[in-house]
Design an enzyme around this catalytic site. Structure first.
Site, PDB file in Angstrom:
ATOM      1  N   LEU A 120     -12.298  54.014 137.329  1.00  0.00           N
ATOM      2  CA  LEU A 120     -12.201  54.591 138.677  1.00  0.00           C
ATOM      3  C   LEU A 120     -11.405  53.645 139.559  1.00  0.00           C
ATOM      4  O   LEU A 120     -11.555  52.421 139.444  1.00  0.00           O
ATOM      5  CB  LEU A 120     -13.597  54.774 139.264  1.00  0.00           C
ATOM      6  CG  LEU A 120     -14.582  55.519 138.366  1.00  0.00           C
ATOM      7  CD1 LEU A 120     -15.997  55.402 138.926  1.00  0.00           C
ATOM      8  CD2 LEU A 120     -14.171  56.963 138.213  1.00  0.00           C
ATOM      9  N   GLU A 121     -10.559  54.195 140.388  1.00  0.00           N
ATOM     10  CA  GLU A 121      -9.778  53.384 141.344  1.00  0.00           C
ATOM     11  C   GLU A 121     -10.341  53.707 142.714  1.00  0.00           C
ATOM     12  O   GLU A 121      -9.982  54.711 143.323  1.00  0.00           O
ATOM     13  CB  GLU A 121      -8.305  53.777 141.241  1.00  0.00           C
ATOM     14  CG  GLU A 121      -7.739  53.677 139.819  1.00  0.00           C
ATOM     15  CD  GLU A 121      -6.952  54.918 139.410  1.00  0.00           C
ATOM     16  OE1 GLU A 121      -6.861  55.867 140.215  1.00  0.00           O
ATOM     17  OE2 GLU A 121      -6.448  54.949 138.285  1.00  0.00           O
ATOM     18  N   TYR A 151      -4.375  62.065 122.302  1.00  0.00           N
ATOM     19  CA  TYR A 151      -3.973  60.771 122.882  1.00  0.00           C
ATOM     20  C   TYR A 151      -4.143  59.648 121.869  1.00  0.00           C
ATOM     21  O   TYR A 151      -3.320  58.754 121.771  1.00  0.00           O
ATOM     22  CB  TYR A 151      -4.823  60.507 124.122  1.00  0.00           C
ATOM     23  CG  TYR A 151      -4.433  59.301 124.951  1.00  0.00           C
ATOM     24  CD1 TYR A 151      -3.406  59.378 125.886  1.00  0.00           C
ATOM     25  CD2 TYR A 151      -5.119  58.093 124.832  1.00  0.00           C
ATOM     26  CE1 TYR A 151      -3.061  58.286 126.669  1.00  0.00           C
ATOM     27  CE2 TYR A 151      -4.782  56.995 125.617  1.00  0.00           C
ATOM     28  CZ  TYR A 151      -3.750  57.093 126.532  1.00  0.00           C
ATOM     29  OH  TYR A 151      -3.409  56.005 127.313  1.00  0.00           O
TER      30      TYR A 151
HETATM   31  N1  LIG Z   1      -8.809  57.568 136.636  1.00  0.00           N
HETATM   32  C1  LIG Z   1      -8.520  57.534 135.318  1.00  0.00           C
HETATM   33  C2  LIG Z   1      -7.441  58.264 134.810  1.00  0.00           C
HETATM   34  C3  LIG Z   1      -7.172  58.199 133.441  1.00  0.00           C
HETATM   35  N2  LIG Z   1      -7.971  57.436 132.654  1.00  0.00           N
HETATM   36  C4  LIG Z   1      -7.711  57.378 131.218  1.00  0.00           C
HETATM   37  C5  LIG Z   1      -7.753  58.758 130.601  1.00  0.00           C
HETATM   38  C6  LIG Z   1      -6.356  59.066 130.199  1.00  0.00           C
HETATM   39  O1  LIG Z   1      -6.361  59.755 128.945  1.00  0.00           O
HETATM   40  C7  LIG Z   1      -5.706  57.681 130.090  1.00  0.00           C
HETATM   41  C8  LIG Z   1      -4.248  57.638 130.398  1.00  0.00           C
HETATM   42  O2  LIG Z   1      -4.020  58.185 131.668  1.00  0.00           O
HETATM   43  P1  LIG Z   1      -2.528  58.350 132.203  1.00  0.00           P
HETATM   44  O3  LIG Z   1      -1.712  59.097 131.191  1.00  0.00           O
HETATM   45  O4  LIG Z   1      -2.600  58.896 133.582  1.00  0.00           O
HETATM   46  O5  LIG Z   1      -2.083  56.825 132.291  1.00  0.00           O
HETATM   47  P2  LIG Z   1      -0.704  56.092 131.967  1.00  0.00           P
HETATM   48  O6  LIG Z   1       0.444  57.072 131.982  1.00  0.00           O
HETATM   49  O7  LIG Z   1      -0.628  54.927 132.850  1.00  0.00           O
HETATM   50  O8  LIG Z   1      -0.965  55.593 130.475  1.00  0.00           O
HETATM   51  P3  LIG Z   1      -0.290  56.122 129.104  1.00  0.00           P
HETATM   52  O9  LIG Z   1       1.141  55.652 129.179  1.00  0.00           O
HETATM   53  O10 LIG Z   1      -1.093  55.473 128.029  1.00  0.00           O
HETATM   54  O11 LIG Z   1      -0.449  57.650 129.144  1.00  0.00           O
HETATM   55  O12 LIG Z   1      -6.421  56.859 131.004  1.00  0.00           O
HETATM   56  C9  LIG Z   1      -9.034  56.734 133.166  1.00  0.00           C
HETATM   57  O13 LIG Z   1      -9.771  56.068 132.446  1.00  0.00           O
HETATM   58  N3  LIG Z   1      -9.289  56.791 134.507  1.00  0.00           N
END
Ligand SMILES: Nc1ccn([C@H]2C[C@H](O)[C@@H](COP(=O)(O)OP(=O)(O)OP(=O)(O)O)O2)c(=O)n1
Length: 174
Positions: A120-121, A151
């Site tokens: 969570l952010e 994934y």
């Molecule tokens: N608030 C969030 C959003 C996502 N995730 C997890 C679930 C997603 O399956 C994974 C990857 O999300 P994104 O594709 O949005 O992230 P990135 O593009 O940065 O990573 P990647 O390049 O691995 O897809 O992160 C998470 O734990 N918390």
């Protein structure tokens, strides 16, 4: 298409959705009401997308922790969720939004095939006290259209996640 509450219950029974721990009473008409986990990472310094970020991990005491506007917090869901069939979206809920709490900055998507306790952010509009295991938002499940890609099969950044993940964007920027 969004899964209704009864369809979420069916999918958990059939194994198409995993939610651990699962409480059928937390299924709402179109979502699952997830809870905040026990730990939180705090960042009160400047960040650089090209470098690893530094957070301090804290346990959220049973009597709560006050979050400050201006800080960035990485929290984690109490639940681990997974589906090979459905995509997931995480969000807060109105009760939390009306307190001025954001549960993510810009990342709502959970990919098919990614089993996670979500990172969570968290940001707050006002100084706000939060508590471990409190209801924090909703996860919805979406029926996908087209060939399903998992994934975990495509070796993405957070595939081995076991909890809170700091940004790994810097790995792409070396
Ligand atoms: N608030 C969030 C959003 C996502 N995730 C997890 C679930 C997603 O399956 C994974 C990857 O999300 P994104 O594709 O949005 O992230 P990135 O593009 O940065 O990573 P990647 O390049 O691995 O897809 O992160 C998470 O734990 N918390």
């Amino acid at each position: 298409m969004i899964l209704t509450g009864p369809e979420i219950r069916n999918a958990v029974s059939s194994g198409d959705i995993t939610i651990v721990p699962y409480d059928a009473g937390r299924v709402s008409p179109n979502a699952y009401d997830w809870r905040l986990g026990d730990t939180i990472q705090v960042c009160d310094s400047d960040l650089d997308a090209a470098r690893p970020s530094t957070f301090v991990e804290k346990v959220i005491p049973p009597d709560g922790m006050e979050l400050q506007p201006g800080n960035l917090y990485l929290g984690v869901t109490h639940e681990r969720t997974h589906s090979e069939l459905y995509a997931q979206l995480i969000n807060g809920d109105h009760s939390l939004g009306a307190l001025g709490v954001w549960v993510h900055v810009s990342a709502p998507l959970g990919h098919t095939g990614h089993g996670i306790r979500w990172t969570l952010e968290i940001r707050v509009a006002r100084r706000t006290r939060i508590y471990p295991r409190m209801t924090f938002g909703k996860i919805i499940f979406l029926r996908t259209s087209g060939a399903i890609v998992s994934y975990q099969d495509i070796g993405q950044k957070y595939v081995a996640s076991t909890g809170i993940d700091v940004s790994r964007l810097y790995e792409e920027m070396r």
